[in-house]
Scaffold this motif. Structure first.
Motif, PDB file in Angstrom:
ATOM      1  N   ARG A   1       0.846   3.249  -3.110  1.00  0.00           N
ATOM      2  CA  ARG A   1      -0.269   4.190  -3.282  1.00  0.00           C
ATOM      3  C   ARG A   1       0.082   5.552  -2.672  1.00  0.00           C
ATOM      4  O   ARG A   1      -0.241   6.591  -3.246  1.00  0.00           O
ATOM      5  CB  ARG A   1      -1.524   3.600  -2.649  1.00  0.00           C
ATOM      6  N   HIS A   2       0.747   5.540  -1.525  1.00  0.00           N
ATOM      7  CA  HIS A   2       1.236   6.794  -0.935  1.00  0.00           C
ATOM      8  C   HIS A   2       2.215   7.473  -1.891  1.00  0.00           C
ATOM      9  O   HIS A   2       2.202   8.701  -2.048  1.00  0.00           O
ATOM     10  CB  HIS A   2       1.938   6.516   0.391  1.00  0.00           C
TER      11      HIS A   2
ATOM     12  N   HIS B   1       0.817  -1.207   0.000  1.00  0.00           N
ATOM     13  CA  HIS B   1       0.000   0.000   0.000  1.00  0.00           C
ATOM     14  C   HIS B   1       0.856   1.264   0.000  1.00  0.00           C
ATOM     15  O   HIS B   1       0.357   2.349  -0.328  1.00  0.00           O
ATOM     16  CB  HIS B   1      -0.920  -0.003   1.223  1.00  0.00           C
ATOM     17  N   ASP B   2       2.144   1.152   0.352  1.00  0.00           N
ATOM     18  CA  ASP B   2       3.015   2.323   0.308  1.00  0.00           C
ATOM     19  C   ASP B   2       3.189   2.836  -1.123  1.00  0.00           C
ATOM     20  O   ASP B   2       3.504   4.018  -1.326  1.00  0.00           O
ATOM     21  CB  ASP B   2       4.391   1.992   0.902  1.00  0.00           C
TER      22      ASP B   2
ATOM     23  N   ARG C   1      -3.606  12.225   4.745  1.00  0.00           N
ATOM     24  CA  ARG C   1      -3.059  10.930   5.132  1.00  0.00           C
ATOM     25  C   ARG C   1      -2.078  10.392   4.100  1.00  0.00           C
ATOM     26  O   ARG C   1      -1.082   9.758   4.457  1.00  0.00           O
ATOM     27  CB  ARG C   1      -4.210   9.949   5.329  1.00  0.00           C
ATOM     28  N   TYR C   2      -2.339  10.627   2.818  1.00  0.00           N
ATOM     29  CA  TYR C   2      -1.574   9.974   1.763  1.00  0.00           C
ATOM     30  C   TYR C   2      -0.518  10.866   1.101  1.00  0.00           C
ATOM     31  O   TYR C   2       0.451  10.364   0.542  1.00  0.00           O
ATOM     32  CB  TYR C   2      -2.513   9.458   0.668  1.00  0.00           C
TER      33      TYR C   2
END
Length: 425
Positions: free
Chosen positions: A354-355, A351-352, A388-389
């Motif tokens: 996506r960040h 998921h990192d 958040r992202y």
């Protein structure tokens, strides 16, 4: 002396009378049972005044819909299993149900299951949360159990099985901030990943994550019908679900393995589901190099189909196994870990990526509204998700600091740059 004769009453009114046992009795109409017959509650007290007070309390609970329903009172154990299997399961997504089921089976039933549901107190739940943490559970796990209990007990209260929702009154443990801030991959790290990605099959799969921030389920659920290479965009409509299996072997001849490893295992969960939000159903533009990667991937997949012959599992998925059929999220996760290792890039969650994509879009100056669409964020919560992202790199903060120094103190930016370089040296 209190009057002992029966009083006349209207239809539906509570009956109060003096009995042969020298006590006052009441029959309070509460509605109807499941079979349609009238249901009345019997109360008895030594004096008429005490009885009338209790009757009025019960009538108030009945009129508010908070009175206990006919039948044997539910235990927390019995209610939670009834709720999760018969009420929640048909109404929520598979992933939500899985979270509920784990919280019920692992934490709530062993911890508070023996209590009667109408006698459960907030303190019982708070004690459970403390025990969970003492036994090593994270605060987030206790919060998941708390949210599940609040939803399940709220339904019990609405149906009259309990007069209050104990979980709505209980205080879950404080959630601490994450000890380590998510650090998106730098451009240099992405480029190292790109070099390694080009050596592997399904290479475009990883660049969709790093360049456009597609979630794992969105990428693995992508079909060729959703990809328009001529107009350079794709449509996201569904998510790939994590497979769930049951044993296909017989009780007379069990395989002795877990269901997922049973030779005759049976898939009991659908492969994909539609995205749950309108924002999740979106069109995403494809950069030119990624279009070329997808064209090359499509040709490679056609060759794999020809090589596999009758072994090929027909599907329209963009990313498949060597013999067709959708990729498993678990296999995909381990492929990501191997990719990081082979590219000599620091370890991180899938998921990192996506960040990383969200931060790159911000640094490129892409408008917030466009970032929200590409990332699939709902308008109401988009600002929170951006906070958040989207991560501001240190070099950008230093650049802003230099500009502030020049504007307020008249300090030349070059002097600040030279000072930084001296410190580095």
């Amino acid at each position: 002396m209190e009057e002992k004769k029966r009083t006349r009453r209207a239809n539906g009114e509570s009956a109060i009378y003096y009995g042969k046992d020298d006590r006052w009795h009441a029959r309070v109409p509460m509605g109807y049972k499941d079979d349609g017959t009238p249901y009345r509650r019997h109360l008895t007290r030594p004096t008429r005044k005490e009885l009338v007070d209790e009757v009025r309390k019960l009538e108030k609970q009945r009129d508010q819909g908070s009175a206990q329903q006919p039948g044997k009172p539910w235990t927390v154990d019995k209610w939670l299993w009834h709720w999760v299997e018969n009420i929640a399961k048909p109404a929520v997504s598979e992933n939500t149900y899985d979270g509920y089921e784990v919280a019920v089976r692992v934490h709530l039933v062993p911890g508070i299951g023996k209590h009667r549901i109408d006698r459960l107190e907030p303190e019982h739940l708070e004690s459970l949360y403390r025990r969970m943490q003492k036994n090593g559970s994270k605060a987030s796990t206790a919060h998941q159990a708390h949210r599940t209990a609040r939803t399940a007990l709220g339904e019990a209260a609405r149906r009259g099985h309990a007069t209050k929702n104990a979980a709505a009154l209980a205080k879950p443990p404080r959630m601490e901030e994450e000890e380590t801030e998510v650090e998106p991959y730098s451009v240099e790290e992405v480029q190292r990943l790109l070099i390694e990605v080009n050596k592997r099959r399904n290479s475009a799969r990883w660049m969709l994550a790093l360049a456009l921030g597609l979630r794992q389920g969105e990428t693995l659920g992508l079909r060729w019908a959703d990809v328009d290479l001529d107009n350079e965009y794709l449509k996201l409509r569904r998510n790939r679900l994590r497979p769930k299996y049951e044993h296909g072997c017989t009780e007379a001849s069990p395989c002795g393995r877990k269901a997922g490893y049973c030779p005759d295992r049976v898939q009991v969960r659908r492969e994909t589901k539609n995205t749950k939000s309108r924002a999740g159903r979106r069109a995403v533009p494809l950069p030119g190099p990624l279009v070329l990667m997808l064209r090359s991937h499509k040709e490679a997949q056609a060759q794999e189909r020809e090589t596999a012959g009758n072994l090929w599992t027909a599907s329209d998925y963009v990313f498949t196994k060597l013999t067709g059929g959708p990729l498993s999220p678990n296999t995909d996760y381990h492929d990501w870990k191997r990719l990081l290792e082979d590219a000599v890039v620091r370890d991180g969650r899938l998921h990192d990526a996506r960040h990383t994509a969200g931060t790159v879009l911000m640094l490129l100056g892409v408008p917030d509204r466009v970032i929200d669409q590409i990332m699939g964020w709902e308008p109401g919560g988009a600002a929170r998700m951006r906070a958040r992202y989207l991560h501001v790199p240190d070099h950008l903060l230093k650049e802003v600091a230099r500009k502030i120094g020049a504007a307020i103190w008249g300090a030349p930016e070059t002097a600040l740059v030279d000072k930084d370089q001296d410190n580095e040296g």
